[in-house]
Motif scaffolding. Structure first.
Motif, short mmCIF file in Angstrom:
data_model
loop_
_atom_site.label_atom_id
_atom_site.label_comp_id
_atom_site.label_asym_id
_atom_site.label_seq_id
_atom_site.Cartn_x
_atom_site.Cartn_y
_atom_site.Cartn_z
N SER A 1 -37.32 4.46 77.87
CA SER A 1 -36.58 4.51 76.62
C SER A 1 -35.97 5.64 76.27
N LYS A 2 -36.82 6.72 76.55
CA LYS A 2 -36.39 8.14 76.47
C LYS A 2 -35.01 8.46 77.13
N ASP B 1 -31.31 16.98 66.73
CA ASP B 1 -30.69 17.51 67.98
C ASP B 1 -29.94 16.47 68.59
N LEU B 2 -30.12 15.27 68.62
CA LEU B 2 -29.47 14.22 69.16
C LEU B 2 -28.32 14.03 68.43
N GLY B 3 -28.08 14.19 67.12
CA GLY B 3 -26.85 14.10 66.29
C GLY B 3 -27.21 12.67 65.47
N ALA B 4 -28.53 12.39 65.21
CA ALA B 4 -28.91 11.09 64.36
C ALA B 4 -28.21 11.17 63.10
N THR B 5 -27.77 10.34 62.72
CA THR B 5 -27.47 10.08 61.09
C THR B 5 -28.68 10.33 60.19
N GLY B 6 -29.72 9.57 60.67
CA GLY B 6 -30.62 9.43 59.41
C GLY B 6 -32.20 9.51 60.20
N GLN C 1 -23.14 10.29 69.45
CA GLN C 1 -21.80 10.83 69.12
C GLN C 1 -20.72 9.71 69.21
N HIS C 2 -20.76 9.16 70.13
CA HIS C 2 -19.71 7.99 70.14
C HIS C 2 -19.72 6.95 69.20
N LEU C 3 -21.10 6.49 68.77
CA LEU C 3 -21.35 5.42 67.66
C LEU C 3 -21.08 5.83 66.52
N GLU C 4 -21.16 7.46 66.32
CA GLU C 4 -21.03 7.76 64.99
C GLU C 4 -19.62 7.88 64.59
N LYS D 1 -27.12 11.98 73.68
CA LYS D 1 -26.22 12.46 72.83
C LYS D 1 -24.92 12.25 72.62
N SER D 2 -24.26 12.00 73.78
CA SER D 2 -23.00 11.33 73.93
C SER D 2 -22.69 10.10 73.32
#
Length: 318
Positions: free
Chosen positions: A254-255, A290-295, A265-268, A261-262
């Protein structure tokens, strides 16, 4: 108006076995969010480090971290009352081995005085008001607060009564359908198509497949939320399988699949808010941001608030 830089409070009534009921979610600023009306900031109160299932809604102590969203799991009583509860059966929550659907609302037993926090073994939630809460009471108490409603059972009466409550309280735009099963989500959308939705398990896997095939940019994504576990917690605080070897394998696979990160980013950039659960340690807060998670969903919003105060708000990932 969009939600920017908010902290979401999520109420999961005891979640998985022993799971803490109240969670907090930090939303990174400057992200193109689903267009929800800006809610009133919830009132302050004492610390909610180890809250009891939903009972802190009455004392305001679950609102200390300026929470802006509630996440609820719903069940239906025998007399047709929609109540807030993760579990269908009452044995773990109250010690009574009965399904909620086999009892009228007035017959529901009190919740236990103490429940272990699933993602923090050895820690317990406590509370004084141990009555189960109706969904309409939550809507009435927080009329303009966005709420995510998760439906786990293919119960059409539950789905349509929930949809009707959302309409009656004029909160279509600020109430989110959530379910792990696509068959349930289909019925939810039919019952109230005006409510935004989250990705189901199969839809999430489909998005992953399209991402690795390079086709995701060409496929429509109608959902506005992806709520997913952070792989780093598997075999540490989250054990989805009884076998240690399977948990280790799940953590590695799963990791590799999810922590891209890409992908985040694409989803956001396409308006899908990516939310990781259930993170209780600073190392996991950092990994998610660091991954860019929204929440982030956490059992300990005070710890998350302290982390954010010390490190500042996460920068946009794009």
């Amino acid at each position: 108006m969009t939600l920017k830089g908010a902290i979401y409070l999520l109420v999961w009534v005891t979640g998985a076995p022993g799971r803490c009921a109240v969670h907090s979610l930090h939303i990174r600023p400057e992200l193109p969010h689903v267009p929800l009306k800006r809610p009133t900031i919830l009132p302050s109160g004492p610390s909610l480090s180890v809250p009891h299932p939903l009972t802190d809604l009455h004392s305001h102590s679950s609102m200390t971290q300026r929470a802006d969203l509630l996440e609820l799991d719903c069940q239906l009583t025998r007399d047709g009352v929609v109540v807030v509860s993760h579990d269908k059966n009452l044995s773990r929550q109250s010690g009574v081995n009965r399904d909620i659907g086999s009892l009228d609302f007035e017959e529901l037993p009190l919740l236990k005085e103490e429940l272990e926090v699933y993602f923090s073994p050895g820690h317990f939630t406590h509370g004084s008001d141990r009555h189960m809460v109706r969904l309409e009471d939550v809507f009435r108490r927080f009329p303009r607060t966005p709420i995510s409603v998760e439906i786990k059972e293919e119960n059409e009466e539950l789905i349509y009564k929930t949809a009707d409550l959302v309409r009656n309280f004029d909160r279509n735009e600020i109430t989110i359908w959530a379910s792990g099963k696509s068959s349930i989500m289909k019925k939810c959308k039919a019952a109230n198509p005006e409510m935004p939705t989250s990705l189901t398990l199969s839809r999430g896997l489909w998005v992953l497949l399209l991402y690795y095939l390079g086709l995701l940019p060409f496929i429509s994504i109608p959902e506005k939320f992806l709520i997913c576990f952070l792989p780093t917690i598997i075999n540490r605080t989250y054990f989805p399988f009884p076998c240690s070897g399977l948990n280790q394998l799940a953590a590695v696979v799963s990791k590799w699949l999810i922590m891209r990160k890409s992908l985040i980013q694409h989803l956001e950039q396409r308006g899908v808010q990516v939310i990781f659960w259930c993170l209780n340690e600073e190392s996991d807060f950092k990994a998610a941001f660091d991954l860019g998670a929204t929440g982030i969903i956490t059992d300990y919003p005070t710890a998350l608030r302290r982390y954010l105060d010390n490190h500042g708000p996460p920068a946009p990932s794009y």
